[in-house]
Design a protein around this motif. Sequence first.
Motif, PDB file in Angstrom:
ATOM      1  N   GLU A 252       7.551  41.205  17.731  1.00  0.00           N
ATOM      2  CA  GLU A 252       8.506  42.044  19.060  1.00  0.00           C
ATOM      3  C   GLU A 252       7.996  43.473  19.032  1.00  0.00           C
ATOM      4  O   GLU A 252       8.652  44.254  18.738  1.00  0.00           O
ATOM      5  CB  GLU A 252       9.776  41.725  18.211  1.00  0.00           C
ATOM      6  N   PHE A 253       7.130  43.428  18.959  1.00  0.00           N
ATOM      7  CA  PHE A 253       5.654  44.457  19.138  1.00  0.00           C
ATOM      8  C   PHE A 253       5.693  44.866  20.655  1.00  0.00           C
ATOM      9  O   PHE A 253       5.107  44.036  21.091  1.00  0.00           O
ATOM     10  CB  PHE A 253       4.573  44.658  18.580  1.00  0.00           C
ATOM     11  N   ASP A 254       5.791  45.503  21.419  1.00  0.00           N
ATOM     12  CA  ASP A 254       6.045  46.086  22.774  1.00  0.00           C
ATOM     13  C   ASP A 254       6.290  45.279  23.909  1.00  0.00           C
ATOM     14  O   ASP A 254       5.169  44.547  24.405  1.00  0.00           O
ATOM     15  CB  ASP A 254       5.093  47.344  23.178  1.00  0.00           C
ATOM     16  N   ASN A 255       7.432  44.395  23.975  1.00  0.00           N
ATOM     17  CA  ASN A 255       7.112  43.049  24.177  1.00  0.00           C
ATOM     18  C   ASN A 255       7.463  43.190  25.721  1.00  0.00           C
ATOM     19  O   ASN A 255       7.495  42.037  26.279  1.00  0.00           O
ATOM     20  CB  ASN A 255       8.199  42.168  23.638  1.00  0.00           C
ATOM     21  N   TYR A 256       7.473  44.334  26.124  1.00  0.00           N
ATOM     22  CA  TYR A 256       7.843  44.205  28.097  1.00  0.00           C
ATOM     23  C   TYR A 256       6.268  45.300  28.236  1.00  0.00           C
ATOM     24  O   TYR A 256       6.404  45.502  29.712  1.00  0.00           O
ATOM     25  CB  TYR A 256       9.114  45.219  28.195  1.00  0.00           C
ATOM     26  N   ALA A 257       5.421  45.030  28.205  1.00  0.00           N
ATOM     27  CA  ALA A 257       3.866  45.699  28.567  1.00  0.00           C
ATOM     28  C   ALA A 257       4.160  45.224  29.290  1.00  0.00           C
ATOM     29  O   ALA A 257       3.185  45.692  30.376  1.00  0.00           O
ATOM     30  CB  ALA A 257       2.835  45.735  27.426  1.00  0.00           C
ATOM     31  N   GLU A 258       4.308  44.224  29.900  1.00  0.00           N
ATOM     32  CA  GLU A 258       4.039  43.527  31.069  1.00  0.00           C
ATOM     33  C   GLU A 258       4.565  43.809  32.138  1.00  0.00           C
ATOM     34  O   GLU A 258       3.896  42.880  33.596  1.00  0.00           O
ATOM     35  CB  GLU A 258       3.404  41.801  30.731  1.00  0.00           C
ATOM     36  N   TRP A 259       5.996  44.528  31.941  1.00  0.00           N
ATOM     37  CA  TRP A 259       6.307  44.320  33.368  1.00  0.00           C
ATOM     38  C   TRP A 259       5.458  45.582  34.302  1.00  0.00           C
ATOM     39  O   TRP A 259       6.082  44.811  35.339  1.00  0.00           O
ATOM     40  CB  TRP A 259       7.752  44.898  33.199  1.00  0.00           C
ATOM     41  N   ASP A 260       5.117  46.315  33.793  1.00  0.00           N
ATOM     42  CA  ASP A 260       3.613  47.698  34.761  1.00  0.00           C
ATOM     43  C   ASP A 260       3.304  46.484  35.418  1.00  0.00           C
ATOM     44  O   ASP A 260       2.882  47.221  36.800  1.00  0.00           O
ATOM     45  CB  ASP A 260       3.655  48.091  33.890  1.00  0.00           C
ATOM     46  N   LEU A 261       2.891  45.243  35.631  1.00  0.00           N
ATOM     47  CA  LEU A 261       1.867  44.788  35.690  1.00  0.00           C
ATOM     48  C   LEU A 261       2.336  43.302  36.982  1.00  0.00           C
ATOM     49  O   LEU A 261       1.550  42.617  37.924  1.00  0.00           O
ATOM     50  CB  LEU A 261       1.282  44.654  34.796  1.00  0.00           C
ATOM     51  N   ARG A 262       3.837  43.536  36.779  1.00  0.00           N
ATOM     52  CA  ARG A 262       4.533  42.029  37.699  1.00  0.00           C
ATOM     53  C   ARG A 262       4.100  42.487  39.223  1.00  0.00           C
ATOM     54  O   ARG A 262       3.800  41.523  39.560  1.00  0.00           O
ATOM     55  CB  ARG A 262       5.775  41.961  37.562  1.00  0.00           C
TER      56      ARG A 262
END
Length: 441
Positions: free
Chosen positions: A176-186
């Motif tokens: 569970e490493f930085d699993n919200y990195a994709e939120w900035d691209l949504r």
Amino acid sequence: LRFTFGFTDDPFDKPPCRGCSSYLTEPYVKCAECGPPPFLLCLQCFTRGFEYKKHQSDHTYEIMTSDFPVLDPNWTAQEEMALLEAVMDCGFGNWQDVANQMCTKSKEECEKHYMKHFINNPLFASTLLNLKQAEEAQHNETAIPFHPADDPPRPTFDSLLSRDMAGYMPARADFEFDNYAEWDLRDIDFVEDDSDILHALKIAVVDIYHSRLKERQRRKKIVRDHGLINLRKFQILERRYPKEVQDLYETMRRFARILGPVEHDKFIESHALEFELRREIKRLQEYRAAGITNFCSARTYDHLKKTRDEERLKRTMLSEVLQYIQDSSACQQWLSRQADIDSGLTPTVPVPSNSGRRSAPPLNLTGLPGTEKLNEKEKELCQMVRLVPGAYLEYKAALVNECNKQGGLRLAQARALIKIDVNKTRKIYDFLIREGYITKA
């Protein structure tokens, strides 16, 4: 000379001749001494004795050809390969189309040969089965299996152990490493009417996302390579070193990601060996200072030294017990405390003071989170002050950060900062100054 398989009939599948750069046609020559990559020559260049860099005309060589039987005396290796390619192109069962593509065999010959040697051949069946089993064995350990009493453990979500294991999930073999990195691209969408500044901004956000992906992969690789998934097992292995080497291990842990797992272990082992050598040299120097010149006398010296230390300890214990001899309850507590010390346990029975006021027993740190991050002096402080390790680490970090900002710290500032019992604050403050973590203002 050695005859081996060549390439397929497609001229673009063959590398060019090193001498004239023409496409190779069988038979051609391969140098047995040069390569990799293979040094290939056509027959014309070979007969001229072509030489290039390290290749000499007198080197041993192999003749590459497919014009020899493999499975059937009437079928050459080149025809075997052509048959397989024709079956792949035309499909199994279309034997007339296969024969037309081969041009050298009839429909019946192609069908009979293929069914005999590639379908009903028990040798090929067993070989394919072995290849399949080998492939399954190769991909069998993509995820680490979980067993109730085996590692890696499966802690509950958001627990302390789960955080220490970097959120490792055994069933997925992932973290569970930085699993919200994709939120900035949504919400990013590239459209044609974007201005240059807006387009550049979106490109910058994508670059930031790529850098976060690289960092996430780098951290996962570090945890896997260094065996940090099961943190408790890693800590057990770390405790096999002496205390001084353990301190070095803790200090050098931050550089493990730079050295790599093997180099880091070699570094620690070399320092452990150096520590053992220094300790042995110090022991030999002690023998020499005592006038001992052989190991037989050294054993006698060690025995007498141990006896003297035991006698000195007994005299110290006698002086301690005389303080409580008038109070039977205090004497019993003292004896219980000594029994715990002799058995290797943390003493839980307090020794009463001479004033008659009974102090609280030392805190038992067994199983408390954060205990493994403390050294022996910090553990002793937390036991006597009755402070849980997690809270102590927070207070320590707050005081150290404030000291670094101000260039020094007063006791009044420390009391205003952590806001706990003033006596505990004073003990923590004095301990951090004594150990050099902070300085007085």
